[in-house]
Design an enzyme around this catalytic site. Structure first.
Site: not given
Ligand code: ARG
Length: 466
Positions: A164, A285, A291, A298
């Site tokens: 979980h 970024s 960043k 991804e």
């Protein structure tokens, strides 16, 4: 076909047609823009067919020689980029045949004896896919080797195992990575299994009913490296199960990649901070200077969507088709091509990225300490001393409650206080509460003990070498 010049497709079925095809219909029905990718398989299949026709006396030895000469030139033209693909000629098959006839005359026109584009395209696609399947098999092996390489260094690196997404029990980082090796190993098994059904020859089925020429299908199968022939001509030209099986294999493999990618993204986030990825797999970024985003991971996760989409597309493509061949089947190619390309690139890039992963051992271990990961070990300790497991579970929940109140992990609670929870808690409890003790204790086959991880690695290495 009129003359040697088959320049317009409408001329291929000539006499019955009283008007030319509209440009829109031409564009709508043509597949050459994408199916030209099958050209090598198409030529290979044609040569095997022609060789057999000659051996059976259906065409002459000179015809065969002409066809071989013409195909050699076409191969050269395509490889050098000089071949002129014509939309008017609809697909890869008609383009190559028309050029052959242009080059060698009547022999080119004899090639299609005892054959249809229906069994031709089915053969081409199987031949092409077989090559890709073999390439993907070695990419899957590389992926597993990349994971094994990292696992080898981390049989003793402790991290929290989750259920979980809540800290559950300590596991080794190696053990975690080895779970993915199992997944990719199963993908390899699926691939080997679908290859058996893929590797059968449709040629000889002709349009749908077989042919009256004395073809030797087994000989063609042998020439092309097929394990056998498709046994029913209607099925041979209409079956695309191999595409569905392949897309389904690829979807499952991409889901495995996607889960791994998702973990890399999580682990790289500031909140986990378990790993870092090399700069070359990250991007910055345009607005936030701090960043370094894990874009490659991804995208690997995101690209699983298109592969699963192709599976849905292909399976739906087949759903309403009556026997035998229908033009619908032309729609099988783009999803297959994209599935192969996406999976191959994703496996390559993920294997590379995983090999260079920076593992932050200290953070992993600290995270395992934070979440009372050894609470089960304490319950097991009590149960082994005779307390029924349910009662042990209850006792430990009180110990955890105290830890939470104090804001400390179980091993940091003073021994006398621990002992106060139950008379069977003794000095040896500290070993049980330690992360490493917990890991070592799970020395069951398939468990997370470092010794077991090493056995797993050995087993996989032997399998991949064999
Ligand atoms: N381009 C077609 C395909 O990909 C080749 C087979 C065409 N056959 C036919 N009867 N129109 O399926």
């Amino acid at each position: 076909m009129s003359g040697n010049q088959l320049d317009k497709k409408s001329e291929a079925w000539s006499a019955l047609f009283s008007e030319p095809m509209s440009d829109l219909v031409k564009r709508y029905t043509a597949s050459v823009d994408f199916d030209k990718r099958l050209w090598r398989a198409d030529i290979q299949g044609s040569l095997a067919h022609a060789q057999m026709l000659a051996a059976q006396g259906v065409i002459g030895a000179q015809d065969l020689a002409d066809i071989q000469r013409g195909m050699a030139q076409i191969t050269e033209e395509i490889e050098s980029g000089r071949f002129e693909w014509k939309l008017e000629l609809e697909d890869v098959h008609l383009n190559i045949e028309a050029r052959l006839t242009q080059l060698v005359g009547d022999a080119g026109k004899r090639l299609h004896t005892g054959r249809s584009r229906n069994d031709q395209v089915a053969t081409d696609v199987r031949l092409w896919l077989r090559g890709e399947v073999d390439g993907l098999d070695s990419l899957l092996a590389d992926m597993q080797r990349a994971l094994l390489g990292v696992a080898e260094a981390h049989a003793d690196t402790v991290m929290p195992g989750f259920t979980h997404l809540q800290v559950a029990q300590p596991v080794s980082f190696a053990h975690h990575l080895l779970a993915y090796v199992e997944m990719f190993a199963r993908d390899g098994e699926r691939l080997a299994d679908l290859r058996k059904r893929l590797n059968r020859l449709p040629l000889g089925a002709a349009a749908l009913a077989g042919t009256s020429y004395p073809l030797d299908r087994e000989a063609v199968a042998r020439t092309l490296g097929f394990d056998g022939v498709c046994e029913n001509s209607l099925d041979a030209v209409s079956d695309r199960d191999f595409a569905l099986e392949f897309a389904s294999f690829a979807s499952i493999a991409m889901v495995h990649v996607s889960r791994l990618a998702e973990e890399l993204v999580l682990w790289k986030s500031q909140n986990f901070d378990f790993i870092d990825l090399a700069d070359r797999y990250c991007t910055g970024s345009s607005i936030m200077p701090q960043k370094r985003n894990p874009d490659v991971a991804e995208l690997a996760r995101g690209k699983s969507g298109r592969v699963v989409g192709h599976l849905m597309g292909l399976i739906t493509l087949m759903k309403g088709q009556p026997l035998a061949y229908n033009k619908d089947n032309q729609e099988d190619k783009e999803p297959m091509f994209d599935t192969v390309d996406t999976l191959a690139d994703t496996l390559r890039i993920m294997a590379e990225m995983v090999s260079g992963i920076v593992v932050k051992k200290v953070n992993m271990e600290a995270a395992a300490l934070k979440g009372y990961a050894t609470a089960t070990d304490l319950a097991d300790y009590l149960a082994k001393k005779g307390l029924p497991f349910r009662d042990a579970h209850e006792v430990v929940s009180h110990v955890v409650k105290l830890g939470l109140q104090r804001g400390v992990e179980l091993a940091a609670l003073p021994l006398p206080e621990l002992k106060a929870f139950h008379p069977s808690i003794e000095d040896d409890v500290l070993q049980v509460l330690s992360l490493r003790g917990s890991l070592e204790a799970r020395n069951v086959r398939g468990g997370t003990a470092p010794q077991q991880a090493r056995l797993q690695i050995e087993r996989h290495r032997a399998r991949l070498a064999g």
